[in-house]
Design a protein around this motif. Structure first.
Motif, mmCIF file in Angstrom:
data_model
loop_
_atom_site.group_PDB
_atom_site.id
_atom_site.type_symbol
_atom_site.label_atom_id
_atom_site.label_comp_id
_atom_site.label_asym_id
_atom_site.label_seq_id
_atom_site.Cartn_x
_atom_site.Cartn_y
_atom_site.Cartn_z
ATOM 1 N N ALA A 20 0.832 -1.206 0.000
ATOM 2 C CA ALA A 20 0.000 0.000 0.000
ATOM 3 C C ALA A 20 0.868 1.258 0.000
ATOM 4 O O ALA A 20 0.547 2.251 -0.671
ATOM 5 C CB ALA A 20 -0.929 -0.020 1.218
ATOM 6 N N LEU A 21 1.969 1.221 0.740
ATOM 7 C CA LEU A 21 2.885 2.365 0.755
ATOM 8 C C LEU A 21 3.504 2.580 -0.618
ATOM 9 O O LEU A 21 3.649 3.724 -1.082
ATOM 10 C CB LEU A 21 3.983 2.143 1.809
ATOM 11 C CG LEU A 21 3.556 2.364 3.267
ATOM 12 C CD1 LEU A 21 4.537 1.717 4.229
ATOM 13 C CD2 LEU A 21 3.443 3.867 3.565
ATOM 14 N N GLN A 22 3.841 1.505 -1.290
ATOM 15 C CA GLN A 22 4.407 1.623 -2.636
ATOM 16 C C GLN A 22 3.399 2.269 -3.589
ATOM 17 O O GLN A 22 3.762 3.114 -4.416
ATOM 18 C CB GLN A 22 4.825 0.261 -3.163
ATOM 19 C CG GLN A 22 6.125 -0.267 -2.559
ATOM 20 C CD GLN A 22 6.505 -1.618 -3.115
ATOM 21 O OE1 GLN A 22 5.720 -2.568 -3.071
ATOM 22 N NE2 GLN A 22 7.705 -1.717 -3.656
ATOM 23 N N GLU A 23 2.146 1.887 -3.457
ATOM 24 C CA GLU A 23 1.111 2.464 -4.324
ATOM 25 C C GLU A 23 0.967 3.960 -4.076
ATOM 26 O O GLU A 23 0.622 4.717 -4.996
ATOM 27 C CB GLU A 23 -0.225 1.761 -4.072
ATOM 28 C CG GLU A 23 -0.270 0.338 -4.600
ATOM 29 C CD GLU A 23 -1.614 -0.319 -4.336
ATOM 30 O OE1 GLU A 23 -2.546 0.401 -3.899
ATOM 31 O OE2 GLU A 23 -1.734 -1.536 -4.551
ATOM 32 N N LEU A 24 1.244 4.396 -2.841
ATOM 33 C CA LEU A 24 1.152 5.816 -2.514
ATOM 34 C C LEU A 24 2.440 6.572 -2.831
ATOM 35 O O LEU A 24 2.551 7.765 -2.540
ATOM 36 C CB LEU A 24 0.803 5.983 -1.036
ATOM 37 C CG LEU A 24 -0.615 5.550 -0.627
ATOM 38 C CD1 LEU A 24 -0.768 5.570 0.877
ATOM 39 C CD2 LEU A 24 -1.662 6.459 -1.285
ATOM 40 N N GLY A 25 3.409 5.870 -3.417
ATOM 41 C CA GLY A 25 4.646 6.529 -3.833
ATOM 42 C C GLY A 25 5.736 6.540 -2.786
ATOM 43 O O GLY A 25 6.631 7.396 -2.830
ATOM 44 N N TYR A 26 5.687 5.597 -1.827
ATOM 45 C CA TYR A 26 6.708 5.503 -0.794
ATOM 46 C C TYR A 26 7.511 4.218 -0.981
ATOM 47 O O TYR A 26 7.077 3.143 -0.560
ATOM 48 C CB TYR A 26 6.065 5.515 0.608
ATOM 49 C CG TYR A 26 5.531 6.872 0.996
ATOM 50 C CD1 TYR A 26 6.304 7.756 1.736
ATOM 51 C CD2 TYR A 26 4.247 7.268 0.609
ATOM 52 C CE1 TYR A 26 5.808 9.013 2.093
ATOM 53 C CE2 TYR A 26 3.748 8.519 0.964
ATOM 54 C CZ TYR A 26 4.539 9.378 1.702
ATOM 55 O OH TYR A 26 4.053 10.616 2.047
ATOM 56 N N LYS A 85 -2.181 16.061 10.377
ATOM 57 C CA LYS A 85 -2.706 15.868 9.024
ATOM 58 C C LYS A 85 -2.621 17.137 8.193
ATOM 59 O O LYS A 85 -2.177 17.115 7.036
ATOM 60 C CB LYS A 85 -4.162 15.397 9.119
ATOM 61 C CG LYS A 85 -4.794 15.058 7.778
ATOM 62 C CD LYS A 85 -6.189 14.479 7.983
ATOM 63 C CE LYS A 85 -6.819 14.084 6.667
ATOM 64 N NZ LYS A 85 -8.171 13.497 6.853
ATOM 65 N N LYS A 86 -2.999 18.275 8.754
ATOM 66 C CA LYS A 86 -3.008 19.500 7.966
ATOM 67 C C LYS A 86 -1.599 20.006 7.681
ATOM 68 O O LYS A 86 -1.387 20.798 6.750
ATOM 69 C CB LYS A 86 -3.827 20.582 8.671
ATOM 70 C CG LYS A 86 -3.236 21.103 9.960
ATOM 71 C CD LYS A 86 -4.128 22.211 10.527
ATOM 72 C CE LYS A 86 -3.553 22.806 11.809
ATOM 73 N NZ LYS A 86 -4.408 23.884 12.366
ATOM 74 N N ALA A 87 -0.613 19.544 8.456
ATOM 75 C CA ALA A 87 0.770 19.983 8.240
ATOM 76 C C ALA A 87 1.458 19.170 7.152
ATOM 77 O O ALA A 87 2.211 19.710 6.334
ATOM 78 C CB ALA A 87 1.561 19.887 9.538
ATOM 79 N N VAL A 88 1.216 17.855 7.110
ATOM 80 C CA VAL A 88 1.919 17.007 6.138
ATOM 81 C C VAL A 88 1.083 16.738 4.889
ATOM 82 O O VAL A 88 1.627 16.303 3.861
ATOM 83 C CB VAL A 88 2.341 15.662 6.781
ATOM 84 C CG1 VAL A 88 3.272 15.890 7.944
ATOM 85 C CG2 VAL A 88 1.128 14.832 7.202
ATOM 86 N N GLU A 91 -2.412 12.792 1.906
ATOM 87 C CA GLU A 91 -1.797 11.560 1.409
ATOM 88 C C GLU A 91 -0.646 11.107 2.307
ATOM 89 O O GLU A 91 -0.529 9.924 2.633
ATOM 90 C CB GLU A 91 -1.303 11.760 -0.024
ATOM 91 C CG GLU A 91 -0.832 10.473 -0.679
ATOM 92 C CD GLU A 91 -0.494 10.661 -2.143
ATOM 93 O OE1 GLU A 91 0.702 10.831 -2.453
ATOM 94 O OE2 GLU A 91 -1.442 10.645 -2.957
ATOM 95 N N ALA A 92 0.202 12.035 2.717
ATOM 96 C CA ALA A 92 1.325 11.688 3.593
ATOM 97 C C ALA A 92 0.826 11.201 4.948
ATOM 98 O O ALA A 92 1.423 10.299 5.561
ATOM 99 C CB ALA A 92 2.253 12.881 3.769
ATOM 100 N N PHE A 93 -0.287 11.784 5.411
ATOM 101 C CA PHE A 93 -0.842 11.361 6.688
ATOM 102 C C PHE A 93 -1.427 9.960 6.571
ATOM 103 O O PHE A 93 -1.244 9.115 7.455
ATOM 104 C CB PHE A 93 -1.909 12.353 7.146
ATOM 105 C CG PHE A 93 -2.365 12.149 8.568
ATOM 106 C CD1 PHE A 93 -1.549 12.518 9.631
ATOM 107 C CD2 PHE A 93 -3.607 11.591 8.833
ATOM 108 C CE1 PHE A 93 -1.972 12.338 10.941
ATOM 109 C CE2 PHE A 93 -4.035 11.403 10.139
ATOM 110 C CZ PHE A 93 -3.220 11.771 11.200
#
Length: 481
Positions: A20-26, A85-88, A91-93
């Motif tokens: 799942a992280l890979q799909e999100l670009g991590y 959440k609002k800082a990062v 998607e990153a959150f």
């Protein structure tokens, strides 16, 4: 963070999170990450609103809904991070929620202090550096299984920060020893670990075969004979921090692969070695372990000089009576068996006496004690005492019931050395290191020599109960497949 009921389920869930992280670009395994400093350094230099980058292993996570508090840990310390959440960003959150305990991450943000007074990094961006596919030990509350701690030392170090600190102190101790000797003009040298003859101590060696020369060789049991060759060659002060190997038993104070410090000084003797070891150990105790009082209760040590000196014969008489050395072999055996010793019928009076010493006297010497004037047949490489050739001019430094540092006024008489070697070898002349005797015939200066068991010294100064606790990867019995 998911809770699974078995290691396989944990791993499968982590693999799913990885995907799942890979799909999100991590990417799950990142590259180098430049840090502002270790977590301990960030804590020490903390300043409100200071921009920092930090990295470490994720050890706790507290999900508050739209924000997350978590802890990072590296090899130096722990540090809290705050992911909002609002800082990062959404998607990153979302991706951060897919992380598992044990994952290695890097963060960039600014330092601040929470309402509870906790130094924290408010995260602006984060990077996945390494995905852990297996869960950490006991949720970071310390790895307790002793056998697992030794077999998987990396988990021990991850789960028990005090263990990592113990090995940090071991490294610091060795550094201080090197510095102490260098300041006194000793030169560090290296001698062979593979030797054509196993010499320098009485022990069973490990044997291997060197194909290029078509001959058997031995993993060294001691570097002594090579270091003495250097004295012949004109090196006046030498030492080697070395690995030795002895194909013998495993117990609380023995490991087949161990670290020794061997020191030789030309134109010195056992008295010079006594001054050297007393100064070196007290220096290390003060600079690395915080003082000369070590431990508490019945095992507490006072390393304040001068240390006790007692002859081998004095200690035996204290234990077995003033008439011990006048007894017949039969009477001595009866007396030794009377205090619970199991004796070999083939032993002579000397061996019975040494069994008394090793099993009942040495273990009771808690405070630092120099045991001097040992029987010559026990120490074939030492010079005889001028007033009694049946004894040798040596000491064994015993602390907490363990021999830590034997030292000699070295034998430099090649004729006497050859005679002792022949007596020790019996009919097997091949066991005599003829090249070493030849070196002595070229003239070795009078010298003092000493061996220091680094693992045992670490046990004593740290209070560790077993040698396995102070060796990162101790030898263990193989688990059957």
């Amino acid at each position: 963070m998911s809770e699974a009921t078995s290691s396989n389920e944990y791993r499968e869930q982590r693999l799913a999170n990885l995907a799942a992280l890979q799909e999100l670009g991590y990417p799950p395994y990142g590259g180098a990450f430049k840090r502002s400093g270790s977590l301990a350094e960030l804590r020490e230099d903390f300043a409100e609103e200071r921009p920092v980058t930090a990295a470490g292993r994720l050890t706790t996570v507290r999900d508050m809904g739209k924000s997350i508090f978590a802890d990072l840990r590296d090899g130096s310390d722990r540090f809290q991070i705050y992911v909002q959440k609002k800082a990062v960003g959404d998607e990153a959150f979302q991706a951060f929620k897919l992380l598992d305990l044990g994952d290695q991450i890097g963060v960039e943000g600014a330092q601040f202090t929470t309402r509870t007074g906790e130094a924290t990094i408010k995260v602006a961006t984060w990077t996945l550096l390494s995905k852990a596919l297996l869960p950490p030990p006991e949720k970071w509350h310390g790895l307790k299984d002793v056998e697992l701690r030794y077999r998987q030392r990396y988990l021990d170090l991850v789960g028990n920060p005090e263990v990592r600190e113990l090995f940090n102190k071991r490294s610091a101790m060795i550094l201080e020893i090197r510095s102490y000797l260098a300041a006194r003009d000793f030169i560090e040298v290296e001698t062979p670990m593979l030797q054509s003859q196993a010499g320098g101590a009485a022990a069973k060696p490990f044997v291997t075969h060197y194909g290029a020369l078509g001959s058997d060789v031995y993993l060294r049991i001691a570097p002594e004979l090579y270091l003495k060759r250097l004295l012949v060659g004109g090196f006046d002060k030498v030492f080697e921090l070395n690995r030795n190997f002895r194909n013998e038993g495993l117990d609380r104070t023995h490991n087949p692969e161990f670290t020794m410090l061997e020191i030789y000084e030309a134109f010195s003797d056992v008295n010079g070695m006594r001054e050297l070891i007393q100064g070196m150990i007290t220096h290390v105790a003060e600079s690395v372990f915080g003082g000369l009082k070590v431990g508490e209760g019945d095992t507490a040590l006072d390393l304040t000089p001068p240390w006790r000196e007692a002859t081998y014969h004095e200690l035996v008489r204290e234990k077995m009576g003033d008439d011990w050395f006048d007894l017949s072999l039969a009477d001595a055996c009866a007396k030794a068996e009377g205090i619970g010793l199991d004796l070999d019928p083939a032993w002579d009076k000397l061996m019975v006496t040494h069994e008394v010493y090793e099993k009942t006297i040495e273990p009771a010497l808690m405070q630092p004690t120099f045991v001097t004037r040992l029987p010559a047949s026990l120490v074939p490489l030492a010079r005889a005492c001028p007033d009694d050739p049946s004894l040798v001019d040596v000491f064994e430094l015993v602390i907490r019931g363990q021999e830590v540092a034997p030292a000699y006024t070295e034998m430099n008489d090649p004729i006497e050395q050859r005679r002792r070697f022949m007596e020790q070898a019996g009919d097997d002349a091949a066991k005599i290191d003829q090249d070493f005797v030849t070196a002595l015939e070229h003239g070795m200066p009078p010298a003092g020599g000493m061996g220091v068991g680094i693992d045992r010294l670490m046990m004593i100064l740290s209070g560790a109960e077993a040698i396995r606790d102070v060796i990162l990867f101790p030898q263990l019995k193989r688990i059957a497949d």
